[in-house]
Design an enzyme around this catalytic site. Sequence first.
Site, PDB file in Angstrom:
ATOM      1  N   ASP A 185      -2.092   8.798   5.359  1.00 56.40           N
ATOM      2  CA  ASP A 185      -1.379   8.452   4.123  1.00 56.40           C
ATOM      3  C   ASP A 185      -2.266   7.514   3.294  1.00 56.40           C
ATOM      4  O   ASP A 185      -3.300   7.034   3.772  1.00 56.40           O
ATOM      5  CB  ASP A 185      -0.074   7.765   4.560  1.00 56.40           C
ATOM      6  CG  ASP A 185       0.874   7.490   3.413  1.00 56.40           C
ATOM      7  OD1 ASP A 185       0.745   8.132   2.358  1.00 56.40           O
ATOM      8  OD2 ASP A 185       1.762   6.629   3.591  1.00 56.40           O
ATOM      9  N   GLU A 229      -5.783   7.869  -1.311  1.00 60.30           N
ATOM     10  CA  GLU A 229      -6.322   8.202  -2.657  1.00 60.30           C
ATOM     11  C   GLU A 229      -7.575   7.405  -3.011  1.00 60.30           C
ATOM     12  O   GLU A 229      -8.322   7.898  -3.854  1.00 60.30           O
ATOM     13  CB  GLU A 229      -5.244   7.902  -3.725  1.00 60.30           C
ATOM     14  CG  GLU A 229      -4.038   8.792  -3.638  1.00 60.30           C
ATOM     15  CD  GLU A 229      -3.143   8.497  -2.442  1.00 60.30           C
ATOM     16  OE1 GLU A 229      -3.157   7.335  -2.005  1.00 60.30           O
ATOM     17  OE2 GLU A 229      -2.483   9.416  -1.956  1.00 60.30           O
ATOM     18  N   ASP A 285       5.666  10.795  -2.819  1.00 61.88           N
ATOM     19  CA  ASP A 285       6.949  10.082  -2.882  1.00 61.88           C
ATOM     20  C   ASP A 285       7.831  10.587  -4.012  1.00 61.88           C
ATOM     21  O   ASP A 285       7.881  10.005  -5.100  1.00 61.88           O
ATOM     22  CB  ASP A 285       6.687   8.590  -3.051  1.00 61.88           C
ATOM     23  CG  ASP A 285       5.939   8.018  -1.852  1.00 61.88           C
ATOM     24  OD1 ASP A 285       5.808   8.738  -0.839  1.00 61.88           O
ATOM     25  OD2 ASP A 285       5.493   6.871  -1.940  1.00 61.88           O
TER      26      ASP A 285
HETATM   27  C1  NOJ Z   1       3.721   6.039   1.247  1.00 60.35           C
HETATM   28  C2  NOJ Z   1       4.018   7.439   1.704  1.00 60.35           C
HETATM   29  O1  NOJ Z   1       3.973   8.314   0.621  1.00 60.35           O
HETATM   30  C3  NOJ Z   1       5.360   7.454   2.392  1.00 60.35           C
HETATM   31  O2  NOJ Z   1       5.649   8.760   2.801  1.00 60.35           O
HETATM   32  C4  NOJ Z   1       5.356   6.477   3.558  1.00 60.35           C
HETATM   33  O3  NOJ Z   1       6.618   6.460   4.160  1.00 60.35           O
HETATM   34  C5  NOJ Z   1       4.995   5.090   3.054  1.00 60.35           C
HETATM   35  N1  NOJ Z   1       3.722   5.136   2.376  1.00 60.35           N
HETATM   36  C6  NOJ Z   1       4.906   4.073   4.195  1.00 60.35           C
HETATM   37  O4  NOJ Z   1       3.909   4.431   5.076  1.00 60.35           O
END
Ligand code: NOJ
Length: 961
Positions: free
Chosen positions: A535, A538, A611
């Site tokens: 995660d 970017e 998200d």
């Molecule tokens: C951002 C991610 O997009 C999300 O899916 C994740 O739960 C949070 N970071 C925490 O790790």
Amino acid sequence: MSRWLDLSVITSLFQKAYINDDDFERKFKVSKESSYYRRNRAYINSISTKDTGTYHGLFGFIRSVFNKYSTRATPIYELVSDSVKSDKDGSVNFEVLNTKDNVLISFRLTFHDGEIFRIRASEKDPLIPRYDEAAGFALVDGKEGPPLLDPSAIKATAETVDGPKVFTYTFGTTDSGKGSQSKKIRITEKPWKIEYLIGDEVVLQLNNNEYFNFEHHREKTEANEADVENGWSESFKNWTDEKPRGPESVGIDIEFPGFEHVYGIPEHSSPLSLKPTRGAEGGYTEPYRLYNVDTFEYNVDSPHGLYGSVPLMLAHNTKHTVGALWMSSAETWVDITKEEKSKVTTHWVSESGIMDIMVMTGPKPSDVFAQYAKATGTTAFPRDFSIAYHQCRWSYMSQKEVEEINSKFDDHSIPYDVIWLDIDYTDGMRYFTWNKMTFPDPEKLHRLLDETKRKVVTIIDPHIKVDEDYFVYQEAKENGYIIKDMKGKNFEGWCWPGSSAYIDFTNEKAREWWQKHYSFDIFKGSFPNTLIWNDMNEMAVFNQSELTLPRNLVHKNGWEQRDVHNLMGMLFHRSTFEGLVKREATPKRPFVLSRSYFAGSQRYGPVWTGDNAANWEHLAVSVPMVLSNSIAGIHFVGADVGGFFKDGDPELFTRWYQLGIWYPFFRGHTHRDSCRKEPWSMGEPHTSIIRDAILLRYRLLPYWYTLFRHSNVSGTPIARPLWVEFPEQPELFAEDKLFMVGSSLLIAPVLEPMQAKDEHAKASASEITIAFPKNAVWYDFFTHKAHKGGETLTRNVELSQIPAYVRGGSIVPTRERQRRSSELMRNDPYTLHIYVDEDGSAKGDLYIDDGETFDFEKGGYIHSSFEFSENKLVSSQNQDPKDVSIDAEVRNKYRESVEHIRIERIIVVGYQKVAAKAFISDSQGADREVDVEEDPITGSLVVRNPSVSVAHDWTIELKQQ
Ligand code: NOJ
């Protein structure tokens, strides 16, 4: 205690800075805040005979009159006369002169196997080198790409007929239905442009509008340093981007004459058919941006850049499909204008590097997919469990909670395959460690899950906690793997662990070092059933401009972050993938989910759309987002089912599962502040409806797995826009609510809440309209009712219903026995569903292998083709892809191991004749006969227990007696 404090302080810093802001997108740049984009636009406006801006009111009127009558400057770039030369390897070289500054740009045109051509341009004598490594990471064969076409296959001609010199190179032929036509490149000397033609039709043009602009490096002088617009630094909000190399950029127009629709360039939360960004009512007023950033809870219907970038654009019309890959890993803006019907003009501008364009010449959609796969690789073939259902939440906070969730799935009789551990399982966001208080015994947890063959996915983010006692940080620092700032100091930014360092994944030594962390010795508490989630890659940095790494950070060989920015996510993903391949003596296929990606990321694992939020708009936009990724090679993709931010309501939640079962990657996930969102969280009737939806996914896993095989072998997308399957039906070209899964299933998701017709009544169903594609018959998946192609159906969809249709002419394999996880289904028998077309025929296939190792690469699989015609179903195994090295021992061993797996039922839908008996002749067994029954509800025919093996060739013939 302090651990929790840390995270809550960071979370609130994050929320204060970025969430509680009305104008969310102001955290990110718009095009006018980018000096190189402004310069490129100013240049094209100065030379262009047309103005494509959207202007309103009196000012607009004055501006348009001014534009119309003002005189235009002459473009400053000219092709150097007589510079066009063919090389021994078949490539064509020429030079373009910047007449203002007297700087030469060298061009190289190459032709590659698979009918791909490529054009690269860079400064002939650069003051300092320009970045040209993106292709080395994106292309599966390395920087030079697929092998060059044999020069003897290229026919070159040059002519001057009353005008400029024209050079033509014929490099292939195609039969697009109207006899054989040649594929050609034409270079015209003045005004210079490069065109791709099929027969006599121009399909793609470069520089037709003379937007080409190659900002060359310059010596720094007092004058130009002080020049804000062209200078050595620029500001955005409180951030200053110092540019020690000075400004550089590259831009050109790519035009698609004869096309109305262009697609691709994910990731954006926008429609499948890309909108114009200039000069059109209903279009955007901003270009599409390709710059990977952490844009949580992104706006719907926007061209802003999100987490991933694949700079591949496809154009499609009834005759041709063509694709252009813009191989830049720097920030890129893409403007689209559709001024004239049947012509799309696009303008691409990147901040740095060389110009490198690869064209997939089509002419059919499947050709473009195969060509793109040849260039950038195909989907890493997933393990069987990874295409089943995944359960995630930020976070399951303790081992005890995970155990509870695991048993609740069983209590509710809902299958699932993977439970996910978000950042809180770690010791203070030190990845590769466990929080010993909350996860005291990871081994016990993994063993428990393994009892039902379930897996654990642990998150591993790329930011490394700055902590002298943390082994990952220590080693990264000692080895010099941390990205540096302009002054040569290790850069530190803020992310989940607090102050964090970032690894330079462009450095192969750093990648190799990173891979080792996945060994069971280093990542203690991980096991063969631990898989990985990458995660924030970017890379996300909470306290920097645009929430990411500053552009002037320094990477290996002195390249700047601005050059490599969009590669970062893919390189991190790749290192993890390669680490997982190496961690076991007999390698298993890795599973690594990544949030950020680039062209080629499909080789390393799935991605998701980041998200989103629990609302209907995000539900609906997930369809074009999944499709846009799919056609750009990112086939293994899904969106957070249920919505990440916010709670949503039970109806939305239920509809999301009913859509999510059709995403190639199917995972429920939600934010720490949202309500519980496990499948049973909304109570009845929702739990039962969601269970049915998940069970449908499990039943269809054999169909999905076979689609993944095709994706892995030939680059065919799994979720497909309708135009891919029906390329000659223009009314489908902008469709992005209905879509296909493979070539057989048409999905018509419910994307809006139920609305009562009468305000006092309570709605009990949603209404949807489906225009069935022509030239096919469509069967309701559940009732088997037939619909004619071309029919428009408006129907009610009750909450418990999932609108899905099957194309006549298909054979779809399923497994009908409910188990707790997909791996427990491995020995189950199959059912074949035959949906006949108007001629009473159908086709399909079934691919199976061990579901986890790489033995499939040596022939350890069964791939059966099924053909039904003239009352006879024939199964044969003849589907070895070309170039595969078969190991007879591996192949035979696998065959023997699945000999016992049977076809337990055959259902024939739409069969118009009477059949009472089925005669079975099995290549390796006795001939026999079984009864044929009629299903009392659907009226379809059922052949129960033909009991043929998946490992044999056989035929089953339906007869009246
Ligand atoms: C951002 C991610 O997009 C999300 O899916 C994740 O739960 C949070 N970071 C925490 O790790």
